[in-house]
Design an enzyme around this catalytic site. Structure first.
Site, PDB file in Angstrom:
ATOM      1  N   THR A   1     -59.976  29.518 -10.235  1.00  0.00           N
ATOM      2  CA  THR A   1     -58.675  29.092  -9.710  1.00  0.00           C
ATOM      3  C   THR A   1     -57.716  28.655 -10.826  1.00  0.00           C
ATOM      4  OG1 THR A   1     -59.862  28.328  -7.765  1.00  0.00           O
ATOM      5  CG2 THR A   1     -57.594  27.553  -8.005  1.00  0.00           C
ATOM      6  N   GLU A   2     -56.445  29.041 -10.656  1.00  0.00           N
ATOM      7  CA  GLU A   2     -55.391  28.657 -11.618  1.00  0.00           C
ATOM      8  C   GLU A   2     -54.287  27.931 -10.867  1.00  0.00           C
ATOM      9  OE1 GLU A   2     -54.244  32.258 -13.647  1.00  0.00           O
ATOM     10  OE2 GLU A   2     -56.248  32.458 -14.550  1.00  0.00           O
TER      11      GLU A   2
ATOM     12  N   GLN B   1     -73.427  34.115  -1.759  1.00  0.00           N
ATOM     13  CA  GLN B   1     -74.388  32.998  -1.792  1.00  0.00           C
ATOM     14  C   GLN B   1     -73.633  31.667  -1.819  1.00  0.00           C
ATOM     15  OE1 GLN B   1     -78.190  33.271  -3.742  1.00  0.00           O
ATOM     16  NE2 GLN B   1     -77.802  31.389  -4.887  1.00  0.00           N
ATOM     17  N   GLU B   2     -72.497  31.647  -2.529  1.00  0.00           N
ATOM     18  CA  GLU B   2     -71.686  30.423  -2.591  1.00  0.00           C
ATOM     19  C   GLU B   2     -71.246  30.019  -1.173  1.00  0.00           C
ATOM     20  OE1 GLU B   2     -68.469  30.545  -5.412  1.00  0.00           O
ATOM     21  OE2 GLU B   2     -67.573  28.703  -4.643  1.00  0.00           O
ATOM     22  N   ARG B   3     -70.863  31.027  -0.367  1.00  0.00           N
ATOM     23  CA  ARG B   3     -70.403  30.727   1.000  1.00  0.00           C
ATOM     24  C   ARG B   3     -71.557  30.277   1.890  1.00  0.00           C
ATOM     25  NH1 ARG B   3     -66.062  35.556   0.283  1.00  0.00           N
ATOM     26  NH2 ARG B   3     -64.664  34.186  -0.866  1.00  0.00           N
TER      27      ARG B   3
ATOM     28  N   ARG C   1     -72.830  -0.169  20.299  1.00  0.00           N
ATOM     29  CA  ARG C   1     -71.531  -0.821  20.489  1.00  0.00           C
ATOM     30  C   ARG C   1     -71.208  -0.874  21.985  1.00  0.00           C
ATOM     31  NH1 ARG C   1     -67.520  -3.832  17.897  1.00  0.00           N
ATOM     32  NH2 ARG C   1     -65.492  -3.290  18.764  1.00  0.00           N
TER      33      ARG C   1
ATOM     34  N   GLN D   1     -63.256   8.812  15.684  1.00  0.00           N
ATOM     35  CA  GLN D   1     -62.636   8.290  16.917  1.00  0.00           C
ATOM     36  C   GLN D   1     -63.637   7.425  17.694  1.00  0.00           C
ATOM     37  OE1 GLN D   1     -59.500   8.681  17.472  1.00  0.00           O
ATOM     38  NE2 GLN D   1     -59.348   7.791  19.518  1.00  0.00           N
TER      39      GLN D   1
HETATM   40  C1  LIG Z   1     -62.576  19.839  -4.623  1.00  0.00           C
HETATM   41  C2  LIG Z   1     -62.349  21.258  -5.036  1.00  0.00           C
HETATM   42  C3  LIG Z   1     -63.276  21.876  -5.855  1.00  0.00           C
HETATM   43  C4  LIG Z   1     -63.044  23.204  -6.292  1.00  0.00           C
HETATM   44  N1  LIG Z   1     -63.920  23.781  -7.178  1.00  0.00           N
HETATM   45  C5  LIG Z   1     -63.585  24.978  -7.748  1.00  0.00           C
HETATM   46  C6  LIG Z   1     -64.360  25.507  -8.820  1.00  0.00           C
HETATM   47  O1  LIG Z   1     -65.377  24.943  -9.225  1.00  0.00           O
HETATM   48  N2  LIG Z   1     -63.948  26.664  -9.397  1.00  0.00           N
HETATM   49  C7  LIG Z   1     -62.823  27.334  -8.982  1.00  0.00           C
HETATM   50  O2  LIG Z   1     -62.505  28.354  -9.556  1.00  0.00           O
HETATM   51  N3  LIG Z   1     -62.076  26.851  -7.956  1.00  0.00           N
HETATM   52  C8  LIG Z   1     -62.424  25.687  -7.343  1.00  0.00           C
HETATM   53  N4  LIG Z   1     -61.643  25.184  -6.332  1.00  0.00           N
HETATM   54  C9  LIG Z   1     -60.477  25.926  -5.893  1.00  0.00           C
HETATM   55  C10 LIG Z   1     -60.595  26.547  -4.511  1.00  0.00           C
HETATM   56  O3  LIG Z   1     -61.484  27.628  -4.555  1.00  0.00           O
HETATM   57  C11 LIG Z   1     -59.159  26.945  -4.092  1.00  0.00           C
HETATM   58  O4  LIG Z   1     -58.462  25.755  -3.824  1.00  0.00           O
HETATM   59  C12 LIG Z   1     -59.152  27.864  -2.889  1.00  0.00           C
HETATM   60  O5  LIG Z   1     -59.688  29.121  -3.221  1.00  0.00           O
HETATM   61  C13 LIG Z   1     -57.729  28.061  -2.342  1.00  0.00           C
HETATM   62  O6  LIG Z   1     -56.849  28.414  -3.345  1.00  0.00           O
HETATM   63  P1  LIG Z   1     -55.473  27.610  -3.511  1.00  0.00           P
HETATM   64  O7  LIG Z   1     -55.793  26.167  -3.531  1.00  0.00           O
HETATM   65  O8  LIG Z   1     -54.743  28.182  -4.680  1.00  0.00           O
HETATM   66  O9  LIG Z   1     -54.665  27.903  -2.189  1.00  0.00           O
HETATM   67  P2  LIG Z   1     -53.719  29.166  -1.911  1.00  0.00           P
HETATM   68  O10 LIG Z   1     -54.404  30.405  -2.264  1.00  0.00           O
HETATM   69  O11 LIG Z   1     -52.386  28.901  -2.501  1.00  0.00           O
HETATM   70  O12 LIG Z   1     -53.606  29.073  -0.329  1.00  0.00           O
HETATM   71  C14 LIG Z   1     -52.791  28.094   0.357  1.00  0.00           C
HETATM   72  C15 LIG Z   1     -52.936  28.341   1.845  1.00  0.00           C
HETATM   73  O13 LIG Z   1     -52.494  29.674   2.152  1.00  0.00           O
HETATM   74  C16 LIG Z   1     -53.532  30.345   2.835  1.00  0.00           C
HETATM   75  N5  LIG Z   1     -53.513  31.780   2.491  1.00  0.00           N
HETATM   76  C17 LIG Z   1     -53.577  32.347   1.264  1.00  0.00           C
HETATM   77  N6  LIG Z   1     -53.575  33.694   1.356  1.00  0.00           N
HETATM   78  C18 LIG Z   1     -53.518  33.968   2.697  1.00  0.00           C
HETATM   79  C19 LIG Z   1     -53.503  35.163   3.466  1.00  0.00           C
HETATM   80  N7  LIG Z   1     -53.546  36.355   2.901  1.00  0.00           N
HETATM   81  N8  LIG Z   1     -53.443  35.057   4.832  1.00  0.00           N
HETATM   82  C20 LIG Z   1     -53.402  33.847   5.427  1.00  0.00           C
HETATM   83  N9  LIG Z   1     -53.418  32.690   4.754  1.00  0.00           N
HETATM   84  C21 LIG Z   1     -53.479  32.737   3.415  1.00  0.00           C
HETATM   85  C22 LIG Z   1     -54.830  29.693   2.398  1.00  0.00           C
HETATM   86  O14 LIG Z   1     -55.850  29.924   3.333  1.00  0.00           O
HETATM   87  C23 LIG Z   1     -54.365  28.243   2.335  1.00  0.00           C
HETATM   88  O15 LIG Z   1     -54.410  27.700   3.617  1.00  0.00           O
HETATM   89  C24 LIG Z   1     -61.882  23.891  -5.855  1.00  0.00           C
HETATM   90  C25 LIG Z   1     -60.975  23.262  -4.983  1.00  0.00           C
HETATM   91  C26 LIG Z   1     -61.180  21.960  -4.597  1.00  0.00           C
HETATM   92  C27 LIG Z   1     -60.153  21.304  -3.715  1.00  0.00           C
END
Ligand SMILES: Cc1cc2nc3c(=O)[nH]c(=O)nc-3n(C[C@H](O)[C@H](O)[C@H](O)COP(=O)(O)OP(=O)(O)OC[C@H]3O[C@@H](n4cnc5c(N)ncnc54)[C@H](O)[C@@H]3O)c2cc1C
Length: 383
Positions: free
Chosen positions: A128-129, A245-247, A272, A340
């Protein structure tokens, strides 16, 4: 619930991890949540007991067992309710180590894997970026060849184990002009001490406070070409393969949290009282508890069949996409109702359900969001 694969050895392993977790993890959770970190010492202790990477071959310090032992590790760590170490170990052992084991050269494996079983090496994966998460093929971090090195420039965010990691499996663009764009994605093994690699902010999160999540920065970072993991341009396929596998382990995490929340809520609502009756006995509340128990049991049955399919080596892409979105959304529904049912106490930090409510929220987002799971399924259903 019967588990065809569960043997006497699994039971011994499970009981020993449960005892470990009651002694070494549970009493320290509040302190680690406060300190927002898990001490490396815990990783070493887990490693010494053989709990870190049991699936690795014995030549790397593992026990050479199958994925079923990782299921037990995730379940027992999950039951401890310490999401910091549960997620840390999940990323390390269930997600990143398999990349090195599956794609690494003998030299790469020899250099990295023995430390992964002892806790001397903590792994992270950087996909992720700041500008892109779900759309993985659109990453902008580049790794361009220069002599015997790749020169890496870019930034990653939300990286689990980001601050404490010793190695990162980094998704990069080795060919930023490739069409289609995913063909430009490769994986690089980046050591934490690579020149030009720095760890950025430790991120302040809604929940999972003891879990280490950080930004990683690469500025003209030089990585020897021998650290290319797999083939150039094949990184995207490897990511898609390993994400299954991650999922599955993310689904296990959601399931265990839902079960725990129901357990503590049943206990609470039975003891309670209001209007002279246990609050569990009011029809509305008893129906809520019954509905949650039903969803959890049906979810567990589905999850068990998914684990079996994965153990048999079947392609679980379709069923794990279904399971991941449904189970993580279900765990969040359960979290809402359990808070709740605790009334005001559910909002208080000293009640476990409060922390679990915060911690479980992220599960519909990481490892592919609910919407991305549905997108995969919609494509498979040719919609
Ligand atoms: C606590 C934590 C730990 C993490 N650990 C890791 C890690 O170890 N390594 C790593 O690489 N990443 C990691 N992540 C990142 C994580 O995988 C991403 O946050 C996730 O994939 C979503 O990407 P984004 O946050 O950029 O959201 P975005 O991609 O910007 O999405 C924002 C919203 O738009 C929706 N959306 C996007 N595209 C579509 C589409 N085509 N149709 C409908 N809806 C859409 C998404 O579902 C979401 O609701 C971590 C994140 C968190 C919060």
């Amino acid at each position: 619930m019967k588990r065809g694969w569960f043997t006497e050895e699994h039971k011994i392993f499970q009981e020993s991890l449960r005892r470990f977790s009651e002694k070494e993890i549970v009493p320290n959770i509040d302190q680690w949540e406060e300190e927002r970190d898990i001490p490396r010492e815990l990783w070493h202790k887990l490693g010494a007991q053989g709990f870190l990477c049991p699936c690795l071959p014995t030549e790397y310090g593992g026990s050479g067992v199958d994925f079923s032992y990782l299921v037990i590790v995730q379940e027992e760590l999950g039951r401890s309710t310490c999401t910091g170490i549960t997620t840390g170990v999940r990323v390390h052992a269930d997600i990143v180590v398999p990349y090195v084991e599956g794609l690494g050269t003998p030299e790469q494996k020899q250099e990295i894997l023995p430390g992964c079983t002892t806790g001397d090496v903590i792994m992270a994966v950087g996909m992720t970026e700041p500008e892109c998460g779900s759309d993985l093929a659109a990453i902008r971090t580049t790794a361009l060849r220069e002599g015997d090195d790749y020169v890496v420039n870019g930034q990653k965010t939300f990286i689990s184990n980001g601050i404490n990691c010793d190695w990162v499996v980094l998704a990069v663009k080795t060919d930023p002009k490739a069409q289609p764009v995913y063909r430009g994605v490769s994986l690089l093994l980046v050591p934490a001490d690579a020149p030009g690699f720095s760890k950025g902010r430790k991120l302040n999160k809604m929940g999972m406070h003891s879990q280490d999540t950080a930004e990683l920065i690469f500025e003209d970072c030089r990585v020897p070409r021998r650290y290319l993991l797999g083939d150039e341009g094949k990184g995207f396929q490897s990511l898609m393969q390993n994400l299954q596998q991650e999922r599955l382990v993310a689904s296990i995490g959601a399931m265990v949290t839902a079960e725990k929340m129901l357990e503590v809520t049943l206990e609470y609502t039975r003891s309670r009282t209001a209007f002279g009756e246990p609050i569990s006995s009011f029809q509305h509340n008893s129906f809520k508890l019954v509905e949650m128990a039903t969803e959890i049991e049906l979810g567990r049955t589905y999850l068990e069949s998914l684990i079996e399919d994965h153990l048999e080596g079947q392609d679980i892409t379709r069923r794990v996409s279904m399971g991941k979105w449904w189970l993580t959304e279900m765990a969040n529904r359960v979290a809402y109702h359990c808070v709740q049912l605790h009334g005001g106490y559910g909002y208080m930090e000293e009640y476990l359900v409060c922390r679990l409510y915060r911690d479980v929220r992220v599960q519909t987002i990481t490892a592919g969001t609910t919407e991305i799971m549905k997108r995969i399924l919609a494509r498979m259903m040719k919609l």
